[in-house]
Design an enzyme around this catalytic site. Sequence first.
Site, short mmCIF file in Angstrom:
data_model
loop_
_atom_site.label_atom_id
_atom_site.label_comp_id
_atom_site.label_asym_id
_atom_site.label_seq_id
_atom_site.Cartn_x
_atom_site.Cartn_y
_atom_site.Cartn_z
N CYS A 41 67.79 70.72 19.43
CA CYS A 41 68.75 71.77 19.71
C CYS A 41 67.99 73.05 20.07
O CYS A 41 67.00 73.39 19.42
CB CYS A 41 69.64 72.02 18.50
SG CYS A 41 70.91 70.75 18.28
N CYS A 76 64.57 72.73 32.86
CA CYS A 76 64.04 72.87 34.22
C CYS A 76 62.83 71.96 34.41
O CYS A 76 61.80 72.15 33.74
CB CYS A 76 63.64 74.33 34.48
SG CYS A 76 62.97 74.59 36.14
#
EC number: 2.3.1.225
Length: 337
Positions: free
Chosen positions: A151, A159
Amino acid sequence: MRRGWKMALSGGLRCCRRVLSWVPVLVIVLVVLWSYYAYVFELCLVTVLSPAEKVIYLIFYHAIFVFFTWTYWKSIFTLPQQPNQKFHLSYTDKERYENEERPEVQKQMLSDMAKKLPVYTRTGSGAVRFCDRCHLIKPDRCHHCSVCAMCVLKMDHHCPWVNNCIGFSNYKFFLQFLAYSVLYCLYIATTVFSYFIKYWRGELPSVRSKFHVLFLLFVACMFFVSLVILFGYHCWLVSRNKTTLEAFCTPVFTSGPEKNGFNLGFIKNIQQVFGDNKKFWLLPIGSSPGDGHSFPMRCMNESQNPLLANEEPWEENEDDNRDYPEGSSSLAVETET
């Protein structure tokens, strides 16, 4: 025996995936190294004849190059920040939750635990946001990244071009990287263009540098177009204090869905990413306010400010009322679950 073989195979696949995840970064690094060679040696030292022009070109180029590589490094190697221990279920609570078979009781258990935490967002059904893989109650704007397998606080997206999850800890560096990338490509294109024309017209001898200069302009323009679109999209997100995930999926609060729930106004929205001290805005130094676990919300600001409370709360310009087209952040891969 079979179980051990499967575990070894699974471990090998994970290792291969980790290695392959660095391929996009390696491609970018190779392109940047070639651009450095082509600009510094083939253009400035070989093609440009004026000594004064060489010096000016090299000084400005290296100034931009330093910030460009610095922000790229920070985007790659600044680890995503995870929720602290108070959001994790204790061993006892975890056992109680997993042993409970009734969903409604599990939901109530999480609701009782969340009362002690600064958590104001909910799932679409109104339940407390819980990660069953990390065994924690998700803080506001936190999401689980399936690539990083954890998380991430204020997750924006994962990315592949930096092989990292962009979130609270490195979103400022990522924005700076996009800005300096655009500036880097623009500077190369504008300074190379005149020599591109001279080579095209045959005013300069056809030597090895010709290929590098011609190709350098093409690559710079190609990257500039894609980067300026991505940078413009993230500027829009910052101006509205949204993440990429929140732009595509409206956050739900205890009072219901609200796409502008974190919008504090243009200046304050920028300060939420870059901080209050403007001298740090252009430097890749951590200056984002807060700890990433809780964020100021528009509804709270309105309740404290009677002038805002009297306004139409969600009346924005037309840009807020339309869905952003798919692929608007084509260099980003959203992996939130």
